[in-house]
Scaffold this motif. Structure first.
Motif, PDB file in Angstrom:
ATOM      1  N   ILE B  36       4.816  -0.308  -8.348  1.00  0.00           N
ATOM      2  CA  ILE B  36       5.113   0.595  -7.570  1.00  0.00           C
ATOM      3  C   ILE B  36       4.457   0.743  -6.493  1.00  0.00           C
ATOM      4  O   ILE B  36       5.031   1.645  -5.362  1.00  0.00           O
ATOM      5  CB  ILE B  36       4.643   1.991  -8.867  1.00  0.00           C
ATOM      6  N   THR B  37       2.855   0.305  -6.843  1.00  0.00           N
ATOM      7  CA  THR B  37       2.778   0.404  -5.280  1.00  0.00           C
ATOM      8  C   THR B  37       2.913  -0.035  -4.284  1.00  0.00           C
ATOM      9  O   THR B  37       2.837   0.075  -3.238  1.00  0.00           O
ATOM     10  CB  THR B  37       0.967  -1.292  -5.781  1.00  0.00           C
ATOM     11  N   ASN B  38       3.814  -1.288  -4.161  1.00  0.00           N
ATOM     12  CA  ASN B  38       4.538  -1.814  -3.480  1.00  0.00           C
ATOM     13  C   ASN B  38       5.554  -0.581  -2.629  1.00  0.00           C
ATOM     14  O   ASN B  38       5.495  -0.341  -1.741  1.00  0.00           O
ATOM     15  CB  ASN B  38       5.171  -2.982  -3.825  1.00  0.00           C
ATOM     16  N   SER B  39       6.039  -0.200  -3.723  1.00  0.00           N
ATOM     17  CA  SER B  39       6.337   1.269  -2.930  1.00  0.00           C
ATOM     18  C   SER B  39       6.605   1.338  -2.828  1.00  0.00           C
ATOM     19  O   SER B  39       6.817   2.562  -1.441  1.00  0.00           O
ATOM     20  CB  SER B  39       7.745   1.801  -4.550  1.00  0.00           C
ATOM     21  N   LEU B  40       5.174   2.659  -3.173  1.00  0.00           N
ATOM     22  CA  LEU B  40       4.052   3.543  -2.040  1.00  0.00           C
ATOM     23  C   LEU B  40       3.369   3.273  -0.800  1.00  0.00           C
ATOM     24  O   LEU B  40       3.708   3.879  -0.133  1.00  0.00           O
ATOM     25  CB  LEU B  40       3.110   4.007  -3.181  1.00  0.00           C
TER      26      LEU B  40
END
Lengths: 134, 184
Positions: B36-40
């Motif tokens: 999720i960190t990567n996506s954000l």
């Protein structure tokens, strides 16, 4: 000793450590999910490379010029710690009498990246050359 | 009473108005995992419509967002049985961006963390840099892949002080809110 070549991904940099040309480089974005896993092999490789320099110097009396080029667009704080570890190793080689130079490249508009390089340079003895990306 | 479809439509409209009026252009509520960190971060990287203050400001805010999200990802409490979502939002006004994160922490972690935040919040820019350099040269990397540089980096980019709060929720849990203002 074999070259260490790693292709870039969205969040990890391209790495090229070539013991034949003695040109080393790291470029792109550095935000690995596990920074230790990414950077430990580079540190291990460089530590081993010292013996190549030693061998050339003692057996052939050759002073090999080594240029390590940093062309990073972004690095996160944990990567900064590992970049410092790489630079510290280069600093150790330089203090050991080897011809080492760090080339720190940045985009003309990226003052932050320039400043980061200057901050690293202040903490070390190894010479830094600053270069704006063309 | 659960919301009806019509209620939800009105609520979305209200939310749209709140977000537009306050220029909150990105929000996430949920478990902030590495993926999720990567996506954000990717969403921020490719967003050119909301970052309107040029590439230098974008880079500065990008760094604050990365360090903020990575901190939540590494340190937020995750309970298997009960969802304890974290919140992340970015807003802006004419001359600054605001990055806000909120996540649960175990109560026992708060006294030392609160002490650290209080300590670094009193430092001058030169003192922050000195502390940063000292960690670069002599610091150790923890088992969570942290060296304590992230918050100092955030402070250096925010040109100010950290605005933070701990809200005690239940016996062993508090909600930690960090608001960072980055001048554009």
């Amino acid at each position: 000793m074999e070259a260490l070549l790693i292709e870039a991904t969205e969040f990890t940099p391209k790495v090229s450590l070539d013991p034949v040309t003695h040109r080393f480089g790291i470029s792109g974005d550095s935000r690995p999910e596990n920074a230790g896993k990414f950077y430990q092999p580079l540190l291990a490789w460089l530590a081993q490379y010292e013996s190549v320099l030693y061998f050339q110097k003692t057996n052939y009396n050759q002073q090999q010029k080594v240029i390590f080029e940093f062309r990073l667009e972004y690095f996160n704080s944990i990567s900064a710690k590992y970049i410092m570890e790489i630079l510290s190793l280069l600093d150790k080689f330089f203090k050991g009498g080897y011809d080492i130079q760090v080339k720190w490249c940045y985009d003309s508009m990226d003052n932050d990246m320039k400043e980061s390089g200057e901050d690293f340079a202040k903490l070390l003895t190894v010479p830094f050359e600053f270069s704006v990306n063309s | 009473m659960p919301m009806t479809t019509s209620d939800k439509t009105i609520f979305v409209n209200e939310l749209y108005n709140i977000m537009s009026e306050n220029q909150i252009f990105m929000t996430y509520l949920g478990d902030i995992t590495p993926d999720i960190t990567n996506s954000l971060i990717k969403a921020v990287k490719y967003d050119n419509s909301n970052f309107t203050h040029g590439p230098a400001a974008k880079k500065k805010i990008y760094k604050v967002i990365v360090e903020s999200l990575e901190n939540v990802c590494k340190h937020a409490v995750r309970l298997e049985k009960e969802l304890r979502p974290a919140i992340f939002l970015i807003g802006k006004n004419e001359d600054a961006y605001h990055v806000i994160t909120g996540n649960y922490l175990y109560q026992e972690e708060i006294p030392p963390f609160n002490k650290l935040l209080g300590e670094i919040n009193t430092l001058s820019r030169e003192e922050i840099k000195a502390r940063y350099n000292n960690i670069l040269l002599n610091g150790e990397i923890s088992d969570k892949d942290g060296a304590g540089l992230g918050l100092l980096d955030i402070l250096l980019k925010s040109n100010g002080k950290l605005d933070y709060e701990f809200i005690h929720i239940q016996d062993n849990l508090s909600f930690y809110v960090l608001k960072v203002k980055v001048d554009a």
